[in-house]
Design an enzyme around this catalytic site. Structure first.
Site, short mmCIF file in Angstrom:
data_model
loop_
_atom_site.label_atom_id
_atom_site.label_comp_id
_atom_site.label_asym_id
_atom_site.label_seq_id
_atom_site.Cartn_x
_atom_site.Cartn_y
_atom_site.Cartn_z
N SER A 16 6.92 50.32 -79.80
CA SER A 16 6.83 50.90 -78.47
C SER A 16 7.02 52.41 -78.64
O SER A 16 7.51 52.86 -79.68
CB SER A 16 7.96 50.33 -77.60
N TYR A 24 16.57 47.71 -75.92
CA TYR A 24 15.14 47.53 -76.23
C TYR A 24 14.67 48.63 -77.17
O TYR A 24 14.02 48.36 -78.19
CB TYR A 24 14.34 47.54 -74.93
P1 NDP Z 1 5.31 39.74 -71.93
O1 NDP Z 1 6.70 39.72 -71.41
O2 NDP Z 1 4.18 39.69 -70.98
O3 NDP Z 1 5.13 38.59 -73.02
C1 NDP Z 1 6.12 38.42 -74.00
C2 NDP Z 1 5.87 37.14 -74.73
O4 NDP Z 1 6.99 36.92 -75.60
C3 NDP Z 1 5.77 35.93 -73.82
O5 NDP Z 1 4.75 35.07 -74.30
C4 NDP Z 1 7.14 35.29 -73.98
O6 NDP Z 1 7.13 33.90 -73.78
C5 NDP Z 1 7.45 35.60 -75.41
N1 NDP Z 1 8.88 35.49 -75.65
C6 NDP Z 1 9.89 36.15 -75.03
N2 NDP Z 1 11.07 35.70 -75.44
C7 NDP Z 1 10.81 34.72 -76.36
C8 NDP Z 1 11.63 33.85 -77.12
N3 NDP Z 1 12.96 33.85 -76.99
N4 NDP Z 1 11.04 32.97 -77.95
C9 NDP Z 1 9.70 32.91 -78.05
N5 NDP Z 1 8.86 33.69 -77.34
C10 NDP Z 1 9.41 34.58 -76.50
O7 NDP Z 1 5.23 41.06 -72.83
P2 NDP Z 1 3.99 41.96 -73.28
O8 NDP Z 1 2.81 41.12 -73.52
O9 NDP Z 1 3.93 43.11 -72.38
O10 NDP Z 1 4.58 42.52 -74.65
C11 NDP Z 1 4.12 42.12 -75.92
C12 NDP Z 1 4.72 43.06 -76.93
O11 NDP Z 1 4.27 44.40 -76.68
C13 NDP Z 1 6.24 43.13 -76.91
O12 NDP Z 1 6.72 43.25 -78.23
C14 NDP Z 1 6.54 44.40 -76.13
O13 NDP Z 1 7.79 44.96 -76.49
C15 NDP Z 1 5.38 45.28 -76.59
N6 NDP Z 1 5.07 46.38 -75.69
C16 NDP Z 1 4.49 46.14 -74.47
C17 NDP Z 1 4.14 47.19 -73.63
C18 NDP Z 1 3.49 46.97 -72.29
O14 NDP Z 1 3.24 47.97 -71.59
N7 NDP Z 1 3.19 45.75 -71.89
C19 NDP Z 1 4.37 48.59 -74.03
C20 NDP Z 1 5.00 48.74 -75.33
C21 NDP Z 1 5.31 47.65 -76.11
P3 NDP Z 1 7.22 33.29 -72.28
O15 NDP Z 1 5.93 33.64 -71.63
O16 NDP Z 1 7.39 31.86 -72.51
O17 NDP Z 1 8.37 33.96 -71.62
#
Ligand code: NDP
Length: 247
Positions: free
Chosen positions: A152, A165
């Site tokens: 990020s 985070y």
């Molecule tokens: P979302 O919250 O939309 O999706 C996150 C995913 O991670 C979901 O599928 C969730 O599962 C899964 N997850 C969370 N906790 C667990 C757990 N304990 N075990 C297994 N799976 C888990 O996030 P994004 O798609 O936005 O983010 C994806 C990546 O990109 C992350 O690493 C985030 O930090 C990074 N990021 C995103 C940005 C953005 O603007 N969106 C910007 C910068 C970085 P479930 O759906 O079941 O909860």
């Protein structure tokens, strides 16, 4: 930079995607499958993983596999068992996208609860560490493998209130750099992606008032995700790359 890859760039590859049930991870699983990969969908909510599975099947892409796992509670043994399952089914692994993450709460530093700190560090750092250790032997069995972490902007430049985070993403980049250096004389390449502001549930939680129509979608940022997983990126190692150009 041009991140274009061919339509069958990932043909025959076996790629593990964490957090494949929603957001960026779901799109990456679909895009990898579209380019010919067999994707292993890992996440904590089975219903969401099944939805991704069904979309991949309906599109006629290679049949995926599902590994339900809550990375918050998972132990070292769970990851070793997972690696055994992958080895039994596929014999090797050609790539992993470490994508699943927790945001936690945006709050002043002195109000970060210990439980929140522990949960975020567990899912965003320790789980990736244990998972990577468990699957490294499988990645060594591939003749051209990729490890892609997700960072990020706050993973290399601290920002007020982004608390645990941000700290977890610094650790992620550190893990990526250590591994990239250690594996530099192998066929495994290790890099990280900074997605930039992307229209997902996590982004909406961090910025509830913003106009989501102005944000890039997960599909918009896929060129870098495909490139770093493909043979085209064989000379790229140890970098954190922005998926969106800086404004
Ligand atoms: P979302 O919250 O939309 O999706 C996150 C995913 O991670 C979901 O599928 C969730 O599962 C899964 N997850 C969370 N906790 C667990 C757990 N304990 N075990 C297994 N799976 C888990 O996030 P994004 O798609 O936005 O983010 C994806 C990546 O990109 C992350 O690493 C985030 O930090 C990074 N990021 C995103 C940005 C953005 O603007 N969106 C910007 C910068 C970085 P479930 O759906 O079941 O909860």
């Amino acid at each position: 930079m041009d991140y274009a890859v061919s339509s069958d760039a990932l043909k025959g590859k076996v790629i593990l995607v964490t957090g494949a049930g929603a957001g960026i991870g779901k799109q990456a699983a679909l895009s990898y499958a579209e380019r010919g990969a067999t994707v292993i969908l890992l996440g904590r909510t089975v219903k969401k993983l099944e939805q991704t599975y069904d979309e991949i099947e309906a599109a006629g892409y290679p049949q995926p596999a599902i590994i339900p796992l809550d990375m918050k509670g998972a132990t070292k043994q769970n990851y070793l068992d997972m690696a055994d399952t992958i080895e039994g089914q596929f014999g090797r692994l050609d790539g992993v996208l470490h994508n699943a993450s927790l945001l936690g709460v945006i709050s002043p530093f002195d109000q970060i609860g210990e439980d929140t700190y522990d949960d975020i560090m567990q899912v965003n750092v320790k789980a990736q560490f244990l998972m990577t250790q468990a699957i490294l032997p499988l990645l060594h069995k591939s003749d051209d493998a990729r490890i892609v972490f997700t960072s990020s902007t706050v993973g290399h430049s601290g920002r007020a209130f982004w608390g645990t985070y941000a700290m977890s993403k610094f650790a992620t980049e550190g893990m990526m750099q250590v591994l990239a250096d250690e594996l530099s004389d192998t066929h495994i390449r290790v890099n990280a992606i900074n997605p930039g502001a992307t229209r997902t549930a996590m982004r909406a939680k961090a910025y509830p008032a913003e106009d989501t129509d102005l944000l890039k979608t997960p599909l918009d940022i896929m060129p870098l995700y495909l490139y770093l997983m493909s043979p085209e990126s064989k000379d790229v190692n140890g970098q954190c790359i922005d998926a969106q150009p800086k404004k």
